[in-house]
Design a protein around this motif. Structure first.
Motif, mmCIF file in Angstrom:
data_model
loop_
_atom_site.group_PDB
_atom_site.id
_atom_site.type_symbol
_atom_site.label_atom_id
_atom_site.label_comp_id
_atom_site.label_asym_id
_atom_site.label_seq_id
_atom_site.Cartn_x
_atom_site.Cartn_y
_atom_site.Cartn_z
ATOM 1 N N ASN A 10 -0.115 7.086 3.626
ATOM 2 C CA ASN A 10 1.110 7.080 2.833
ATOM 3 C C ASN A 10 1.250 8.371 2.034
ATOM 4 N N LYS A 75 8.859 6.364 -4.409
ATOM 5 C CA LYS A 75 8.158 5.400 -5.260
ATOM 6 C C LYS A 75 8.286 3.970 -4.745
ATOM 7 N N SER A 76 8.843 3.827 -3.564
ATOM 8 C CA SER A 76 9.043 2.494 -2.997
ATOM 9 C C SER A 76 7.713 1.823 -2.681
ATOM 10 N N GLN A 77 7.689 0.502 -2.818
ATOM 11 C CA GLN A 77 6.496 -0.274 -2.473
ATOM 12 C C GLN A 77 6.371 -0.444 -0.961
ATOM 13 N N SER A 79 6.108 1.080 2.706
ATOM 14 C CA SER A 79 5.651 2.332 3.298
ATOM 15 C C SER A 79 6.764 2.967 4.126
#
Length: 201
Positions: A10, A75-77, A79
């Motif tokens: 990531n 910043k997204s949870q 991937s």
């Protein structure tokens, strides 16, 4: 993939995304896209395109990937890989829907429904089975062709998974990350739309 490898992957993705956004780095994009080429190949194989060449579908995937690079929230949870996979699935489903809306696809649907009719005895008559919805009996290939025009992309994808891949509502719900009741309601809506189309004939 273990947690450490996932985090590392990531981080690498985010570094590549930043380079692409800031410098329009073609090498960074090539590296990122190459990383998810197996996802692209699996999607192409799964959706059984008949009139689009593999090269065209790969190019479509590149466009989706680039658009996702610009749209993805760092910043997204979720991937980037998951984000891209979902976008690609939706895009290919949209392409398949357009392809199937062509009259050139009538033969394909005739074959699909013949197969459903031949295997109909293998399905239990219940809410979770395709045979509950008498589409295989009521719909001629031309009528289905017209009915597809009234289905949303999500409805079309659900019906494709149900009718062509013979997946259950429960499995479709898991794959599309929806509640089973939402899938059943969507199937019911599709049944209503197609029935209304037939009644107008």
């Amino acid at each position: 993939m273990d947690e450490i490898a996932f985090v590392k992957s990531n981080v690498q993705n985010q570094q590549l995304i930043k380079k692409i956004r800031k410098y329009n780095d073609s090498l960074a994009f090539k590296s990122l896209f190459q990383k998810y080429l197996p996802v692209v190949c699996n999607s192409i194989t799964r959706y059984h395109f008949r009139f689009l060449e593999i090269e065209d579908l790969v190019q479509e995937a590149r466009l989706v990937c680039y658009q996702d690079v610009l749209a993805y929230k760092l910043k997204s949870q979720v991937s980037f890989g998951k984000f891209f996979q979902r976008s690609l699935r939706n895009h290919y489903c949209s392409l398949l829907r357009k392809e199937n809306a062509s009259k050139r696809q009538q033969e394909k649907y005739a074959e699909s429904f013949e197969e459903v009719l031949e295997n109909r005895r293998d399905y239990s008559v219940s809410l979770t089975s395709f045979s509950y919805y008498p589409l295989s009996i009521l719909i001629a290939q031309e009528q289905l062709q017209e009915a597809i025009e009234y289905l949303s992309e999500m409805e079309f994808e659900i019906m494709y998974l149900l009718m062509v891949e013979h997946q259950t509502p429960e499995r479709i719900a898991a794959e599309l990350e929806k509640e089973t009741i939402q899938i059943k309601r969507a199937i019911s809506r599709c049944h209503k739309k197609i029935s209304e189309t037939i009644q107008k004939k």
